[in-house]
Design an enzyme around this catalytic site. Sequence first.
Site, mmCIF file in Angstrom:
data_model
loop_
_atom_site.group_PDB
_atom_site.id
_atom_site.type_symbol
_atom_site.label_atom_id
_atom_site.label_comp_id
_atom_site.label_asym_id
_atom_site.label_seq_id
_atom_site.Cartn_x
_atom_site.Cartn_y
_atom_site.Cartn_z
ATOM 1 C CB SER A 89 -14.543 -23.991 15.900
ATOM 2 O OG SER A 89 -13.694 -25.088 16.161
ATOM 3 C CG ASP A 94 -16.228 -26.741 18.048
ATOM 4 O OD1 ASP A 94 -17.044 -26.146 17.313
ATOM 5 O OD2 ASP A 94 -15.024 -26.845 17.773
#
Length: 339
Positions: free
Chosen positions: A45, A198
């Site tokens: 991320s 993610d």
Amino acid sequence: MGPSATKDIDIALQGGGAHGALAWGMLDRLLEEPRLSIKGISGTSAGAVNAVVLADGFAGGGGRAGARQALARFWRAVSDAARLSPLQRTPLERLMGRWTLDSSPAYAFFQMATSMVSPYEFNPLNINPLRSLFAELIDFERVRNCDGLTLFIAATNVRTGTARVFKRHELDIDKVMASAALPQLFQAVEIDGEAYWDGGYMGNPVLFPLIDESCQRDLVIIQINPLVRKELPRTAAEISNRLNEITFNASLVREISSILLLKRLIDEENPAHVRYADTRLHRISAGEAAMQLGVSSKLNAEWAFLTHLHDIGHAAADRWIARNVELIGHCSTIEAGQA
């Protein structure tokens, strides 16, 4: 190895939205330190974002200095791009010196909208300002050819619920967007017929690729999500904040615990696992300072806030270096029970 020799380390970078600026500060200090040399990075991320920006700056001919400049330039660009965002602090929050957006009507509407409407509905064109920044600032051909760094970033396979790790030679803008694709905000990113969200859900960050494929045995975890909070969360915002922290720390806690257990149990004559027995784990965290940051501040991209986080991270890394740099190459500074 003499006391002045450069010590090679790998870095594992957590994600956390704008709180990734904490890791920017930590990386800035590590890149300044002549006694340490970063050889491998795993990021997820915002950690993947920092990792790729660092690699691009490093490979651009500037080495450490180039990496530091690239990180500063990127985070400044993030702030510039967010100036017109409706997600801003209220005058009351500014007056009281709070970095959160909890009192912002725009943030309240945003929270309600993302809980009721999917990004396929409220963002059908799949507009992502981060993609635009990467397209403008990052040379992925240069990143893929950055031979001075081993690089891994992770995303979560939506269909199987497993982590997918992308290596440096595979990286492009889609891989980074996949690693940072929060499902409440962005549509899943399709890569080779699979959809990804993610990476923080399954590996924040992943450690095993560095252990399995890197030559370094000292692995420094850059942790920006607090593990422990002393106070019981009671308000809706506090509960949401704590759930967010627990969710995005869970995979890291499992990996650290597994590695520490293997270090105690492995027969070092077993070549399949000797790397785990030899791994020395370290951790840099922002400590108490990170505990003052609410989950809404992960969407605050004001330059004053980002530089505030940078300075906290820089100071945390400086303290860690002062205490632990002589232990690098000799022993872990994370022990059993500290995961």
